[in-house]
Design a protein around this motif. Structure first.
Motif, PDB file in Angstrom:
ATOM      1  N   LYS A 113      67.561 153.961  67.377  1.00 29.88           N
ATOM      2  CA  LYS A 113      66.778 154.984  67.739  1.00 29.88           C
ATOM      3  C   LYS A 113      65.293 155.011  66.973  1.00 29.88           C
ATOM      4  O   LYS A 113      65.306 155.041  65.781  1.00 29.88           O
ATOM      5  CB  LYS A 113      67.469 156.417  67.804  1.00 29.88           C
ATOM      6  N   GLU A 125      69.147 155.783  87.380  1.00 36.16           N
ATOM      7  CA  GLU A 125      68.616 156.661  86.685  1.00 36.16           C
ATOM      8  C   GLU A 125      69.766 157.286  85.904  1.00 36.16           C
ATOM      9  O   GLU A 125      69.915 158.009  84.688  1.00 36.16           O
ATOM     10  CB  GLU A 125      68.183 157.815  87.413  1.00 36.16           C
ATOM     11  N   GLN A 166      65.798 151.961  76.082  1.00 37.03           N
ATOM     12  CA  GLN A 166      66.302 153.124  76.815  1.00 37.03           C
ATOM     13  C   GLN A 166      65.636 154.353  76.334  1.00 37.03           C
ATOM     14  O   GLN A 166      65.622 154.803  75.160  1.00 37.03           O
ATOM     15  CB  GLN A 166      67.953 153.294  76.743  1.00 37.03           C
ATOM     16  N   GLU A 167      64.545 154.869  77.323  1.00 31.86           N
ATOM     17  CA  GLU A 167      64.016 156.086  77.053  1.00 31.86           C
ATOM     18  C   GLU A 167      64.825 157.129  77.503  1.00 31.86           C
ATOM     19  O   GLU A 167      66.349 157.171  77.176  1.00 31.86           O
ATOM     20  CB  GLU A 167      62.559 156.262  77.827  1.00 31.86           C
ATOM     21  N   LYS A 168      64.516 158.259  78.130  1.00 29.10           N
ATOM     22  CA  LYS A 168      65.460 159.455  78.558  1.00 29.10           C
ATOM     23  C   LYS A 168      66.777 159.162  79.502  1.00 29.10           C
ATOM     24  O   LYS A 168      67.272 160.036  79.700  1.00 29.10           O
ATOM     25  CB  LYS A 168      64.781 160.610  78.455  1.00 29.10           C
ATOM     26  N   LYS A 169      66.401 157.878  80.127  1.00 29.63           N
ATOM     27  CA  LYS A 169      67.066 157.710  81.208  1.00 29.63           C
ATOM     28  C   LYS A 169      68.050 156.260  81.119  1.00 29.63           C
ATOM     29  O   LYS A 169      68.651 156.220  80.261  1.00 29.63           O
ATOM     30  CB  LYS A 169      66.446 157.914  82.512  1.00 29.63           C
ATOM     31  N   ARG A 204      74.369 162.617  84.627  1.00 31.17           N
ATOM     32  CA  ARG A 204      74.903 163.192  83.368  1.00 31.17           C
ATOM     33  C   ARG A 204      75.979 164.280  83.692  1.00 31.17           C
ATOM     34  O   ARG A 204      75.521 165.253  84.554  1.00 31.17           O
ATOM     35  CB  ARG A 204      73.724 163.765  82.579  1.00 31.17           C
ATOM     36  N   ALA A 215      62.060 155.007  71.465  1.00 31.03           N
ATOM     37  CA  ALA A 215      63.054 154.767  72.615  1.00 31.03           C
ATOM     38  C   ALA A 215      64.433 154.606  71.737  1.00 31.03           C
ATOM     39  O   ALA A 215      64.084 154.428  70.388  1.00 31.03           O
ATOM     40  CB  ALA A 215      62.821 153.852  73.650  1.00 31.03           C
ATOM     41  N   LEU A 253      76.254 160.013  74.068  1.00 35.02           N
ATOM     42  CA  LEU A 253      75.096 160.240  73.500  1.00 35.02           C
ATOM     43  C   LEU A 253      75.335 159.419  71.987  1.00 35.02           C
ATOM     44  O   LEU A 253      76.119 159.619  71.231  1.00 35.02           O
ATOM     45  CB  LEU A 253      74.950 161.581  73.283  1.00 35.02           C
TER      46      LEU A 253
END
Lengths: 109, 115
Positions: free
Chosen positions: A104, B108, A38-41, B111, A85, B39
């Motif tokens: 991470k 995607e 999982q990168e930023k999405k 958020r 990632a 998160l």
């Protein structure tokens, strides 16, 4: 209660290093162990492991499952900055995925 | 390449307001999942559909969350009223019926920030 535990929670290495990410599981009706990046999405699929001792490989990434000791490892050799990632593993409990919190990974140039 | 479509990508709302997220899975994928990801944590399954039927919604806070997939294709996840703790990424995923490959295809994500 089913659970999947990943370690370490975070890891910082330099480009070119080799890393090993760990995933231990306690999952009833276990079918498979899955790894995602999982990168930023959204997470993207890496491997599905069902049999002990059979290594799955894709380029610089490889993974193996130990169903006796209930763990899996994900290896990345010759790391690149693009490998940075969160790596997630999930245990498939009769088609219900139990997710770990992820590792991470940060690759420094 | 076929993708799972989600909208909106980002949503900022005030607490007590209603929010809705939409997901269109890959064509032919009978199984659809809604996950919530806070998160630093792994995804948490909220609801799983097989065609139009709910297979698992045991972790869905039903007092404020609802999900539907009326025609067995696209799906909507609603939160009413939103609370501060709902701030998270909402991920939709789909898979083929047998899922022998084990692969989930994720969108995607949407958020959500609740102020």
């Amino acid at each position: 209660e089913d659970k999947v535990v990943q370690s370490p929670l975070s890891l910082v290495v330099h480009e070119g290093d080799t890393v090993t990410l760990n995933c231990s599981y306690e999952v009833t009706n276990f079918r498979s162990l899955l790894w995602y990046k999982q990168e930023k999405k959204a997470p993207t699929f890496l491997f599905m492991l069902t049999s002990s001792g059979i290594e799955k490989k894709s380029g610089r990434l490889s993974s193996i499952l130990d169903k006796k000791e209930l763990f899996s490892i994900l290896n990345i050799t010759a790391t690149q900055t693009g490998d940075s990632a969160v790596y997630l593993c999930a245990g498939d409990s009769n088609y219900q995925l139990i997710w770990g919190a992820g590792t991470k990974l940060i690759i420094k140039p | 390449e076929a993708e799972v479509a989600q909208s909106p990508r980002y949503k900022i709302t005030e607490k007590s307001q209603a929010v809705a997220f939409w997901c269109d899975p890959i064509s032919g994928h009978a199984t659809l999942y809604w996950y919530r990801q806070i998160l630093g944590q792994g995804p948490e399954l909220l609801v799983q559909f097989q065609d139009e039927s709910v297979v698992d919604d045991s972790q869905l806070p039903k007092d404020r969350f609802s999900a539907e997939r009326l025609k067995g294709v696209d799906s909507t996840l609603k939160i009413q009223p939103a609370e501060l703790g709902d701030s998270a990424m909402y991920l939709c995923a789909s898979s083929q019926p047998s899922r022998d490959t084990g692969e989930l295809f994720f969108g995607e994500g949407s958020r959500l920030t609740v102020l």
